[in-house]
Design an enzyme around this catalytic site. Structure first.
Site, PDB file in Angstrom:
ATOM      1  N   ALA A 141     -10.983   5.029 -10.287  1.00 16.40           N
ATOM      2  CA  ALA A 141     -11.624   6.336 -10.158  1.00 16.40           C
ATOM      3  C   ALA A 141     -10.577   7.413  -9.915  1.00 16.40           C
ATOM      4  CB  ALA A 141     -12.647   6.304  -9.026  1.00 16.40           C
TER       5      ALA A 141
ATOM      6  N   GLY B 152      -2.487   0.417 -17.795  1.00 15.56           N
ATOM      7  CA  GLY B 152      -3.583   0.836 -18.670  1.00 15.56           C
ATOM      8  C   GLY B 152      -3.094   1.142 -20.075  1.00 15.56           C
ATOM      9  N   ARG B 153      -1.974   1.813 -20.174  1.00 18.03           N
ATOM     10  CA  ARG B 153      -1.450   2.174 -21.506  1.00 18.03           C
ATOM     11  C   ARG B 153      -1.013   0.943 -22.285  1.00 18.03           C
ATOM     12  NH1 ARG B 153       1.531   7.534 -19.130  1.00 18.03           N
ATOM     13  NH2 ARG B 153      -0.393   8.732 -19.099  1.00 18.03           N
TER      14      ARG B 153
ATOM     15  N   GLU C 266      -6.305   7.091 -20.924  1.00 13.66           N
ATOM     16  CA  GLU C 266      -4.968   6.653 -20.433  1.00 13.66           C
ATOM     17  C   GLU C 266      -3.863   7.601 -20.872  1.00 13.66           C
ATOM     18  OE1 GLU C 266      -5.045   4.378 -18.232  1.00 13.66           O
ATOM     19  OE2 GLU C 266      -7.136   3.967 -18.672  1.00 13.66           O
TER      20      GLU C 266
HETATM   21  C1  LIG Z   1     -14.754   6.549 -22.725  1.00 18.55           C
HETATM   22  C2  LIG Z   1     -13.982   7.103 -21.580  1.00 18.55           C
HETATM   23  C3  LIG Z   1     -13.690   6.296 -20.487  1.00 18.55           C
HETATM   24  C4  LIG Z   1     -13.003   6.811 -19.386  1.00 18.55           C
HETATM   25  N1  LIG Z   1     -12.772   6.014 -18.300  1.00 18.55           N
HETATM   26  C5  LIG Z   1     -12.138   6.524 -17.213  1.00 18.55           C
HETATM   27  C6  LIG Z   1     -11.916   5.715 -16.042  1.00 18.55           C
HETATM   28  O1  LIG Z   1     -12.276   4.539 -15.994  1.00 18.55           O
HETATM   29  N2  LIG Z   1     -11.317   6.297 -14.963  1.00 18.55           N
HETATM   30  C7  LIG Z   1     -10.904   7.587 -14.964  1.00 18.55           C
HETATM   31  O2  LIG Z   1     -10.370   8.035 -13.954  1.00 18.55           O
HETATM   32  N3  LIG Z   1     -11.080   8.376 -16.069  1.00 18.55           N
HETATM   33  C8  LIG Z   1     -11.684   7.880 -17.185  1.00 18.55           C
HETATM   34  N4  LIG Z   1     -11.879   8.660 -18.306  1.00 18.55           N
HETATM   35  C9  LIG Z   1     -11.416  10.036 -18.295  1.00 18.55           C
HETATM   36  C10 LIG Z   1     -10.153  10.198 -19.151  1.00 18.55           C
HETATM   37  O3  LIG Z   1      -9.067   9.631 -18.471  1.00 18.55           O
HETATM   38  C11 LIG Z   1      -9.976  11.683 -19.441  1.00 18.55           C
HETATM   39  O4  LIG Z   1     -11.005  12.070 -20.326  1.00 18.55           O
HETATM   40  C12 LIG Z   1      -8.612  11.973 -20.043  1.00 18.55           C
HETATM   41  O5  LIG Z   1      -7.602  11.808 -19.082  1.00 18.55           O
HETATM   42  C13 LIG Z   1      -8.521  13.373 -20.610  1.00 18.55           C
HETATM   43  O6  LIG Z   1      -8.916  14.305 -19.637  1.00 18.55           O
HETATM   44  P1  LIG Z   1     -10.021  15.424 -19.984  1.00 18.55           P
HETATM   45  O7  LIG Z   1     -11.175  14.733 -20.610  1.00 18.55           O
HETATM   46  O8  LIG Z   1     -10.276  16.199 -18.750  1.00 18.55           O
HETATM   47  O9  LIG Z   1      -9.356  16.317 -21.078  1.00 18.55           O
HETATM   48  P2  LIG Z   1      -8.364  17.566 -20.819  1.00 18.55           P
HETATM   49  O10 LIG Z   1      -7.291  17.174 -19.874  1.00 18.55           O
HETATM   50  O11 LIG Z   1      -9.173  18.769 -20.491  1.00 18.55           O
HETATM   51  O12 LIG Z   1      -7.705  17.731 -22.254  1.00 18.55           O
HETATM   52  C14 LIG Z   1      -8.402  18.380 -23.328  1.00 18.55           C
HETATM   53  C15 LIG Z   1      -7.410  18.577 -24.471  1.00 18.55           C
HETATM   54  O13 LIG Z   1      -6.315  19.406 -24.034  1.00 18.55           O
HETATM   55  C16 LIG Z   1      -5.093  18.720 -24.292  1.00 18.55           C
HETATM   56  N5  LIG Z   1      -4.107  19.016 -23.244  1.00 18.55           N
HETATM   57  C17 LIG Z   1      -4.315  19.073 -21.907  1.00 18.55           C
HETATM   58  N6  LIG Z   1      -3.174  19.336 -21.268  1.00 18.55           N
HETATM   59  C18 LIG Z   1      -2.204  19.398 -22.208  1.00 18.55           C
HETATM   60  C19 LIG Z   1      -0.792  19.619 -22.182  1.00 18.55           C
HETATM   61  N7  LIG Z   1      -0.123  19.801 -21.034  1.00 18.55           N
HETATM   62  N8  LIG Z   1      -0.127  19.631 -23.361  1.00 18.55           N
HETATM   63  C20 LIG Z   1      -0.784  19.431 -24.532  1.00 18.55           C
HETATM   64  N9  LIG Z   1      -2.104  19.231 -24.621  1.00 18.55           N
HETATM   65  C21 LIG Z   1      -2.810  19.207 -23.475  1.00 18.55           C
HETATM   66  C22 LIG Z   1      -5.441  17.246 -24.291  1.00 18.55           C
HETATM   67  O14 LIG Z   1      -4.481  16.466 -25.001  1.00 18.55           O
HETATM   68  C23 LIG Z   1      -6.794  17.252 -24.957  1.00 18.55           C
HETATM   69  O15 LIG Z   1      -6.632  17.280 -26.350  1.00 18.55           O
HETATM   70  C24 LIG Z   1     -12.564   8.153 -19.410  1.00 18.55           C
HETATM   71  C25 LIG Z   1     -12.845   8.963 -20.535  1.00 18.55           C
HETATM   72  C26 LIG Z   1     -13.540   8.451 -21.599  1.00 18.55           C
HETATM   73  C27 LIG Z   1     -13.822   9.335 -22.775  1.00 18.55           C
END
Ligand SMILES: Cc1cc2nc3c(=O)[nH]c(=O)nc-3n(C[C@H](O)[C@H](O)[C@H](O)COP(=O)(O)OP(=O)(O)OC[C@H]3O[C@@H](n4cnc5c(N)ncnc54)[C@H](O)[C@@H]3O)c2cc1C
Length: 379
Positions: free
Chosen positions: A121, A235-236, A357
Protein backbone atom coordinates in the site's frame (compact mmCIF):
# COMPACT_ATOMS: atom_id res chain seq x y z
CA UNK A 1 20.62 -23.62 0.87
CA UNK A 2 17.46 -25.04 -0.64
CA UNK A 3 17.37 -28.64 -1.86
CA UNK A 4 14.46 -27.81 -4.17
CA UNK A 5 14.97 -28.63 -7.86
CA UNK A 6 13.97 -25.44 -9.75
CA UNK A 7 13.20 -27.32 -12.95
CA UNK A 8 10.77 -29.54 -11.06
CA UNK A 9 9.04 -26.47 -9.58
CA UNK A 10 8.77 -24.87 -13.02
CA UNK A 11 7.41 -28.09 -14.52
CA UNK A 12 4.71 -28.16 -11.82
CA UNK A 13 3.94 -24.50 -12.50
CA UNK A 14 3.66 -25.21 -16.21
CA UNK A 15 1.24 -28.03 -15.56
CA UNK A 16 -0.93 -25.86 -13.27
CA UNK A 17 -0.75 -22.95 -15.73
CA UNK A 18 -1.85 -25.13 -18.65
CA UNK A 19 -4.69 -26.90 -16.89
CA UNK A 20 -5.75 -24.68 -13.97
CA UNK A 21 -5.10 -21.14 -15.22
CA UNK A 22 -5.04 -20.65 -19.00
CA UNK A 23 -8.47 -22.22 -19.61
CA UNK A 24 -9.99 -20.07 -16.82
CA UNK A 25 -8.19 -16.73 -17.26
CA UNK A 26 -10.96 -15.19 -19.37
CA UNK A 27 -13.50 -16.15 -16.71
CA UNK A 28 -11.40 -14.56 -13.92
CA UNK A 29 -11.09 -11.42 -16.03
CA UNK A 30 -14.84 -11.30 -16.70
CA UNK A 31 -15.81 -12.00 -13.07
CA UNK A 32 -13.16 -9.61 -11.71
CA UNK A 33 -12.09 -12.08 -9.06
CA UNK A 34 -9.47 -14.72 -8.50
CA UNK A 35 -11.25 -17.77 -7.08
CA UNK A 36 -10.04 -18.98 -3.69
CA UNK A 37 -9.03 -22.36 -5.14
CA UNK A 38 -6.43 -20.63 -7.35
CA UNK A 39 -4.87 -18.88 -4.37
CA UNK A 40 -4.97 -22.16 -2.42
CA UNK A 41 -3.21 -24.06 -5.21
CA UNK A 42 -0.59 -21.34 -5.63
CA UNK A 43 0.04 -21.67 -1.88
CA UNK A 44 -0.06 -25.48 -1.70
CA UNK A 45 2.40 -25.78 -4.60
CA UNK A 46 4.77 -23.46 -2.79
CA UNK A 47 4.66 -20.87 -5.60
CA UNK A 48 3.71 -18.05 -3.21
CA UNK A 49 6.94 -18.73 -1.34
CA UNK A 50 8.99 -19.43 -4.45
CA UNK A 51 11.55 -16.66 -3.96
CA UNK A 52 11.56 -16.77 -0.15
CA UNK A 53 14.69 -18.46 1.25
CA UNK A 54 14.26 -22.02 2.56
CA UNK A 55 15.17 -20.93 6.11
CA UNK A 56 11.94 -18.91 6.17
CA UNK A 57 9.89 -21.73 4.68
CA UNK A 58 10.08 -20.82 0.99
CA UNK A 59 11.36 -22.72 -2.04
CA UNK A 60 14.42 -20.49 -2.26
CA UNK A 61 14.47 -20.16 -6.04
CA UNK A 62 17.19 -17.87 -7.37
CA UNK A 63 16.11 -14.81 -9.42
CA UNK A 64 16.53 -16.61 -12.76
CA UNK A 65 14.38 -19.58 -11.81
CA UNK A 66 11.85 -17.32 -10.09
CA UNK A 67 11.70 -15.17 -13.22
CA UNK A 68 10.95 -18.23 -15.32
CA UNK A 69 8.22 -19.24 -12.89
CA UNK A 70 6.76 -15.74 -13.18
CA UNK A 71 6.74 -16.03 -16.97
CA UNK A 72 5.02 -19.42 -16.87
CA UNK A 73 2.25 -18.22 -14.54
CA UNK A 74 1.97 -14.81 -16.27
CA UNK A 75 1.57 -16.33 -19.72
CA UNK A 76 -1.50 -18.22 -18.49
CA UNK A 77 -3.11 -15.56 -16.28
CA UNK A 78 -1.96 -11.98 -15.64
CA UNK A 79 -3.98 -11.61 -12.44
CA UNK A 80 -2.50 -14.77 -10.90
CA UNK A 81 0.96 -13.53 -11.87
CA UNK A 82 0.10 -10.24 -10.14
CA UNK A 83 -0.37 -12.18 -6.91
CA UNK A 84 3.22 -13.40 -7.25
CA UNK A 85 4.37 -9.84 -7.98
CA UNK A 86 2.65 -8.27 -4.99
CA UNK A 87 2.77 -10.99 -2.35
CA UNK A 88 6.01 -12.80 -3.14
CA UNK A 89 8.20 -10.30 -4.97
CA UNK A 90 7.26 -7.01 -3.39
CA UNK A 91 6.20 -7.73 0.19
CA UNK A 92 8.01 -10.97 1.02
CA UNK A 93 11.09 -9.88 -0.98
CA UNK A 94 11.26 -6.61 0.95
CA UNK A 95 10.85 -8.33 4.31
CA UNK A 96 13.61 -10.81 3.42
CA UNK A 97 15.93 -7.93 2.53
CA UNK A 98 15.09 -5.41 5.23
CA UNK A 99 12.98 -6.68 8.13
CA UNK A 100 14.33 -7.41 11.58
CA UNK A 101 14.78 -11.08 12.55
CA UNK A 102 11.78 -10.76 14.84
CA UNK A 103 9.56 -9.42 12.04
CA UNK A 104 10.79 -12.10 9.64
CA UNK A 105 9.94 -14.80 12.17
CA UNK A 106 6.56 -13.23 12.74
CA UNK A 107 5.44 -13.10 9.11
CA UNK A 108 7.70 -14.80 6.55
CA UNK A 109 6.83 -18.46 7.26
CA UNK A 110 3.09 -17.73 6.94
CA UNK A 111 3.70 -15.73 3.74
CA UNK A 112 5.87 -18.54 2.35
CA UNK A 113 3.11 -21.07 2.96
CA UNK A 114 0.52 -18.68 1.54
CA UNK A 115 -1.47 -18.92 4.77
CA UNK A 116 -1.51 -15.15 4.86
CA UNK A 117 -1.69 -12.95 1.76
CA UNK A 118 0.17 -9.64 1.63
CA UNK A 119 -0.20 -6.49 -0.45
CA UNK A 120 1.74 -3.25 -0.92
CA UNK A 121 0.00 0.00 0.00
CA UNK A 122 2.01 2.92 -1.36
CA UNK A 123 -0.14 4.88 -3.86
CA UNK A 124 -2.66 7.53 -2.87
CA UNK A 125 -4.97 9.87 -4.74
CA UNK A 126 -2.16 12.44 -5.07
CA UNK A 127 0.89 10.22 -4.68
CA UNK A 128 1.47 8.03 -7.72
CA UNK A 129 4.72 8.52 -9.62
CA UNK A 130 5.65 11.02 -6.94
CA UNK A 131 5.57 8.35 -4.25
CA UNK A 132 7.38 10.55 -1.72
CA UNK A 133 4.25 12.73 -1.59
CA UNK A 134 2.29 10.26 0.55
CA UNK A 135 0.02 11.96 3.06
CA UNK A 136 -0.89 8.90 5.13
CA UNK A 137 0.59 9.77 8.53
CA UNK A 138 2.12 7.90 11.42
CA UNK A 139 2.85 9.11 14.93
CA UNK A 140 4.61 7.33 17.75
CA UNK A 141 2.44 6.45 20.76
CA UNK A 142 4.21 4.39 23.43
CA UNK A 143 4.96 0.96 22.02
CA UNK A 144 2.90 1.58 18.92
CA UNK A 145 2.68 3.74 15.83
CA UNK A 146 -0.70 5.22 14.93
CA UNK A 147 -1.60 5.42 11.23
CA UNK A 148 -4.14 7.66 9.53
CA UNK A 149 -4.82 8.09 5.84
CA UNK A 150 -6.12 6.53 2.66
CA UNK A 151 -4.43 4.39 -0.02
CA UNK A 152 -5.70 3.84 -3.55
CA UNK A 153 -5.32 1.21 -6.30
CA UNK A 154 -3.98 -1.44 -3.92
CA UNK A 155 -3.81 -4.81 -5.67
CA UNK A 156 -5.17 -7.70 -3.59
CA UNK A 157 -6.18 -5.35 -0.76
CA UNK A 158 -9.63 -6.92 -1.06
CA UNK A 159 -8.38 -10.30 0.16
CA UNK A 160 -5.02 -9.57 1.81
CA UNK A 161 -4.32 -10.29 5.47
CA UNK A 162 -1.30 -7.98 5.67
CA UNK A 163 -0.51 -4.57 4.21
CA UNK A 164 2.98 -3.15 3.76
CA UNK A 165 2.08 0.51 4.26
CA UNK A 166 4.23 3.56 3.52
CA UNK A 167 3.42 6.59 5.67
CA UNK A 168 4.94 9.93 6.55
CA UNK A 169 5.61 11.90 9.73
CA UNK A 170 6.22 15.49 8.59
CA UNK A 171 8.30 14.32 5.63
CA UNK A 172 10.03 11.40 7.36
CA UNK A 173 8.76 8.32 5.54
CA UNK A 174 8.55 4.92 7.21
CA UNK A 175 6.95 1.59 6.38
CA UNK A 176 4.89 -0.75 8.53
CA UNK A 177 3.24 -4.13 8.37
CA UNK A 178 -0.42 -3.60 9.23
CA UNK A 179 -2.75 -6.51 9.86
CA UNK A 180 -6.14 -6.44 8.19
CA UNK A 181 -8.07 -7.11 11.37
CA UNK A 182 -6.47 -4.20 13.27
CA UNK A 183 -9.24 -1.84 14.43
CA UNK A 184 -9.57 1.13 12.06
CA UNK A 185 -8.56 -0.67 8.82
CA UNK A 186 -11.23 -0.51 6.15
CA UNK A 187 -11.13 -1.57 2.49
CA UNK A 188 -13.44 -0.59 -0.33
CA UNK A 189 -13.29 -2.62 -3.58
CA UNK A 190 -12.53 -0.84 -6.87
CA UNK A 191 -13.62 -2.23 -10.22
CA UNK A 192 -13.72 -1.32 -13.91
CA UNK A 193 -10.01 -1.72 -14.64
CA UNK A 194 -8.45 -2.09 -18.08
CA UNK A 195 -6.48 -5.14 -16.96
CA UNK A 196 -5.45 -6.98 -13.79
CA UNK A 197 -9.19 -7.22 -13.30
CA UNK A 198 -9.05 -10.24 -11.01
CA UNK A 199 -6.58 -8.70 -8.57
CA UNK A 200 -9.09 -7.54 -5.95
CA UNK A 201 -7.92 -3.92 -6.14
CA UNK A 202 -9.23 -1.77 -3.33
CA UNK A 203 -8.90 1.50 -1.51
CA UNK A 204 -7.64 1.13 2.03
CA UNK A 205 -8.43 3.56 4.82
CA UNK A 206 -6.55 3.76 8.12
CA UNK A 207 -8.34 5.53 10.98
CA UNK A 208 -6.23 5.71 14.14
CA UNK A 209 -4.82 2.25 13.43
CA UNK A 210 -2.39 1.17 16.15
CA UNK A 211 0.55 -0.85 14.87
CA UNK A 212 3.05 -2.53 17.22
CA UNK A 213 6.46 -0.83 17.06
CA UNK A 214 8.06 -4.15 16.05
CA UNK A 215 6.08 -3.95 12.77
CA UNK A 216 8.16 -0.99 11.62
CA UNK A 217 10.23 -2.20 8.63
CA UNK A 218 13.91 -1.21 8.58
CA UNK A 219 13.66 1.67 11.03
CA UNK A 220 12.19 5.16 11.21
CA UNK A 221 12.97 7.13 8.06
CA UNK A 222 13.72 4.05 5.94
CA UNK A 223 10.36 4.22 4.17
CA UNK A 224 11.28 5.85 0.91
CA UNK A 225 15.00 5.34 0.42
CA UNK A 226 15.08 1.71 1.53
CA UNK A 227 11.65 0.10 1.68
CA UNK A 228 10.06 1.69 -1.40
CA UNK A 229 13.23 1.30 -3.47
CA UNK A 230 13.61 -2.34 -2.45
CA UNK A 231 9.93 -3.07 -3.04
CA UNK A 232 10.05 -1.46 -6.48
CA UNK A 233 13.23 -3.32 -7.40
CA UNK A 234 11.50 -6.63 -6.70
CA UNK A 235 8.28 -5.44 -8.32
CA UNK A 236 9.99 -4.23 -11.49
CA UNK A 237 11.87 -7.49 -11.90
CA UNK A 238 8.57 -9.33 -11.70
CA UNK A 239 6.87 -6.95 -14.15
CA UNK A 240 9.75 -7.34 -16.60
CA UNK A 241 9.04 -11.09 -16.71
CA UNK A 242 5.32 -10.36 -16.91
CA UNK A 243 6.01 -8.47 -20.14
CA UNK A 244 7.88 -11.45 -21.58
CA UNK A 245 4.95 -13.66 -20.60
CA UNK A 246 2.34 -11.52 -22.34
CA UNK A 247 4.48 -10.97 -25.43
CA UNK A 248 5.16 -14.72 -25.70
CA UNK A 249 1.43 -15.44 -25.38
CA UNK A 250 0.67 -12.85 -28.07
CA UNK A 251 3.33 -14.33 -30.35
CA UNK A 252 1.80 -17.79 -30.05
CA UNK A 253 -1.67 -16.38 -30.77
CA UNK A 254 -0.56 -14.55 -33.92
CA UNK A 255 1.53 -17.44 -35.26
CA UNK A 256 -1.27 -19.95 -34.71
CA UNK A 257 -3.82 -17.72 -36.39
CA UNK A 258 -1.64 -16.57 -39.31
CA UNK A 259 -0.81 -20.13 -40.29
CA UNK A 260 -4.53 -21.12 -40.43
CA UNK A 261 -6.53 -18.10 -41.55
CA UNK A 262 -6.97 -17.72 -45.32
CA UNK A 263 -7.87 -14.57 -47.24
CA UNK A 264 -7.48 -13.95 -50.96
CA UNK A 265 -6.95 -17.72 -51.34
CA UNK A 266 -3.75 -17.84 -49.26
CA UNK A 267 -2.78 -18.10 -45.60
CA UNK A 268 -2.48 -14.57 -44.19
CA UNK A 269 0.88 -15.63 -42.69
CA UNK A 270 2.36 -15.65 -46.20
CA UNK A 271 1.71 -11.90 -46.52
CA UNK A 272 4.89 -9.95 -45.94
CA UNK A 273 3.15 -7.25 -43.90
CA UNK A 274 1.91 -9.93 -41.50
CA UNK A 275 5.34 -11.56 -41.48
CA UNK A 276 6.84 -8.28 -40.31
CA UNK A 277 4.63 -8.27 -37.20
CA UNK A 278 5.52 -11.89 -36.46
CA UNK A 279 9.25 -11.30 -37.04
CA UNK A 280 9.23 -8.26 -34.74
CA UNK A 281 7.47 -10.23 -32.01
CA UNK A 282 9.87 -13.19 -32.29
CA UNK A 283 12.85 -10.84 -32.07
CA UNK A 284 11.50 -8.64 -29.28
CA UNK A 285 10.44 -11.55 -27.09
CA UNK A 286 13.90 -13.09 -27.38
CA UNK A 287 15.56 -9.75 -26.57
CA UNK A 288 13.26 -9.03 -23.61
CA UNK A 289 13.82 -12.48 -22.13
CA UNK A 290 17.59 -12.00 -22.35
CA UNK A 291 17.33 -8.58 -20.67
CA UNK A 292 15.32 -10.18 -17.86
CA UNK A 293 17.91 -12.92 -17.45
CA UNK A 294 20.65 -10.30 -17.45
CA UNK A 295 18.83 -8.38 -14.69
CA UNK A 296 18.41 -11.65 -12.79
CA UNK A 297 22.16 -12.28 -12.93
CA UNK A 298 22.78 -8.80 -11.48
CA UNK A 299 20.15 -9.42 -8.80
CA UNK A 300 21.43 -12.79 -7.62
CA UNK A 301 24.41 -11.35 -5.72
CA UNK A 302 22.60 -7.92 -5.65
CA UNK A 303 25.30 -5.90 -7.37
CA UNK A 304 25.24 -2.11 -7.51
CA UNK A 305 23.93 -2.20 -11.09
CA UNK A 306 20.96 -4.46 -10.26
CA UNK A 307 18.42 -1.62 -9.98
CA UNK A 308 19.31 -0.03 -13.32
CA UNK A 309 19.50 -3.37 -15.14
CA UNK A 310 16.05 -4.14 -13.76
CA UNK A 311 14.71 -0.74 -14.89
CA UNK A 312 16.04 -1.41 -18.38
CA UNK A 313 14.47 -4.87 -18.49
CA UNK A 314 11.12 -3.59 -17.16
CA UNK A 315 11.04 -0.67 -19.61
CA UNK A 316 11.91 -2.75 -22.65
CA UNK A 317 9.79 -5.71 -21.74
CA UNK A 318 6.63 -3.70 -21.02
CA UNK A 319 7.15 -1.70 -24.24
CA UNK A 320 7.49 -4.76 -26.44
CA UNK A 321 4.60 -6.51 -24.65
CA UNK A 322 2.39 -3.59 -25.62
CA UNK A 323 3.67 -3.79 -29.20
CA UNK A 324 3.36 -7.59 -29.54
CA UNK A 325 -0.12 -7.74 -28.03
CA UNK A 326 -1.28 -4.86 -30.25
CA UNK A 327 0.11 -6.71 -33.29
CA UNK A 328 -1.63 -9.92 -32.15
CA UNK A 329 -4.95 -8.02 -32.16
CA UNK A 330 -4.07 -6.77 -35.66
CA UNK A 331 -3.18 -10.20 -37.04
CA UNK A 332 -6.43 -11.63 -35.69
CA UNK A 333 -8.45 -8.80 -37.22
CA UNK A 334 -12.07 -8.82 -36.01
CA UNK A 335 -11.38 -11.86 -33.87
CA UNK A 336 -8.58 -9.90 -32.21
CA UNK A 337 -11.13 -7.33 -31.09
CA UNK A 338 -13.45 -9.94 -29.62
CA UNK A 339 -13.38 -11.64 -26.24
CA UNK A 340 -13.83 -15.05 -27.89
CA UNK A 341 -10.05 -14.96 -28.48
CA UNK A 342 -7.36 -14.11 -25.88
CA UNK A 343 -5.66 -11.36 -27.94
CA UNK A 344 -7.83 -8.49 -26.68
CA UNK A 345 -7.25 -9.50 -23.05
CA UNK A 346 -3.50 -9.77 -23.58
CA UNK A 347 -3.58 -6.30 -25.15
CA UNK A 348 -5.38 -4.83 -22.13
CA UNK A 349 -3.08 -6.58 -19.68
CA UNK A 350 0.06 -5.37 -21.46
CA UNK A 351 -0.92 -1.70 -21.20
CA UNK A 352 -1.06 -2.01 -17.41
CA UNK A 353 2.63 -2.95 -17.33
CA UNK A 354 3.58 0.46 -18.75
CA UNK A 355 1.87 2.16 -15.79
CA UNK A 356 2.59 0.09 -12.68
CA UNK A 357 5.86 -0.23 -10.75
CA UNK A 358 7.03 3.07 -12.22
CA UNK A 359 5.56 4.32 -15.49
CA UNK A 360 7.52 3.99 -18.72
CA UNK A 361 8.20 7.74 -18.60
CA UNK A 362 9.79 7.45 -15.16
CA UNK A 363 11.88 4.51 -16.39
CA UNK A 364 13.00 6.65 -19.35
CA UNK A 365 13.99 9.51 -17.04
CA UNK A 366 16.07 7.18 -14.84
CA UNK A 367 17.64 5.32 -17.77
CA UNK A 368 18.55 8.58 -19.54
CA UNK A 369 20.13 9.90 -16.35
CA UNK A 370 22.15 6.69 -16.09
CA UNK A 371 23.11 7.05 -19.77
CA UNK A 372 24.40 10.59 -19.33
CA UNK A 373 26.51 9.58 -16.34
CA UNK A 374 27.90 6.50 -18.00
CA UNK A 375 28.25 7.45 -21.65
CA UNK A 376 28.82 11.22 -21.88
CA UNK A 377 32.45 11.78 -22.85
CA UNK A 378 34.33 13.64 -20.14
CA UNK A 379 36.70 15.49 -22.47
C1 LIG B 1 -3.90 -2.17 -12.16
C2 LIG B 1 -3.16 -1.34 -11.17
C3 LIG B 1 -2.67 -1.92 -10.01
C4 LIG B 1 -2.01 -1.14 -9.05
N1 LIG B 1 -1.59 -1.72 -7.89
C5 LIG B 1 -0.98 -0.96 -6.94
C6 LIG B 1 -0.55 -1.54 -5.69
O1 LIG B 1 -0.71 -2.74 -5.45
N2 LIG B 1 0.01 -0.72 -4.76
C7 LIG B 1 0.20 0.60 -4.98
O2 LIG B 1 0.72 1.28 -4.09
N3 LIG B 1 -0.17 1.18 -6.16
C8 LIG B 1 -0.75 0.44 -7.14
N4 LIG B 1 -1.14 1.00 -8.34
C9 LIG B 1 -0.91 2.41 -8.56
C10 LIG B 1 0.26 2.63 -9.54
O3 LIG B 1 1.46 2.35 -8.88
C11 LIG B 1 0.17 4.07 -10.04
O4 LIG B 1 -0.96 4.16 -10.88
C12 LIG B 1 1.43 4.47 -10.80
O5 LIG B 1 2.51 4.61 -9.91
C13 LIG B 1 1.25 5.76 -11.56
O6 LIG B 1 0.77 6.76 -10.69
P1 LIG B 1 -0.52 7.63 -11.10
O7 LIG B 1 -1.58 6.69 -11.52
O8 LIG B 1 -0.82 8.54 -9.97
O9 LIG B 1 -0.08 8.44 -12.36
P2 LIG B 1 0.71 9.85 -12.36
O10 LIG B 1 1.89 9.77 -11.47
O11 LIG B 1 -0.26 10.95 -12.14
O12 LIG B 1 1.24 9.89 -13.86
C14 LIG B 1 0.38 10.26 -14.95
C15 LIG B 1 1.26 10.43 -16.19
O13 LIG B 1 2.23 11.47 -15.97
C16 LIG B 1 3.53 10.95 -16.23
N5 LIG B 1 4.51 11.55 -15.32
C17 LIG B 1 4.38 11.77 -13.99
N6 LIG B 1 5.51 12.30 -13.50
C18 LIG B 1 6.39 12.37 -14.52
C19 LIG B 1 7.75 12.80 -14.64
N7 LIG B 1 8.45 13.26 -13.59
N8 LIG B 1 8.33 12.74 -15.86
C20 LIG B 1 7.64 12.26 -16.94
N9 LIG B 1 6.37 11.85 -16.88
C21 LIG B 1 5.75 11.90 -15.69
C22 LIG B 1 3.42 9.46 -15.99
O14 LIG B 1 4.45 8.73 -16.67
C23 LIG B 1 2.05 9.16 -16.54
O15 LIG B 1 2.12 9.00 -17.93
C24 LIG B 1 -1.80 0.23 -9.30
C25 LIG B 1 -2.28 0.81 -10.50
C26 LIG B 1 -2.95 0.04 -11.42
C27 LIG B 1 -3.44 0.69 -12.68
Amino acid sequence: MSDVDPSEVIARARSFADTGLAPRAAEFDRDERLPADVVRTMAAEGFLGAAIPARWGGLGLDPLAYGELTEVIGKACASTRALLTVHTSIVAGTLVDLASKRLKEKYLPALARGERIACFALSEENAGSDAAAVTTTYTRKGDTFVLNGRKKWISFAGIADLFLVVASDHGTTSAFIVERDAPGVDTRPMSGFLGNRATHIAEVAFADVEVPAENLVAGVGAGFGFVVNTALLHGRYSIAWAGVALAQAALEEMCSYATRREQFGVKIGTQQLVQKMVADAVTNVAAARELCRRAGRFLAPRTADAAMETNIAKYFSSTIAQRATSDAVQVLGGNGCWSGFPAERLFREAKILEVIEGTSQLQQVMIADFGYKKYARKN
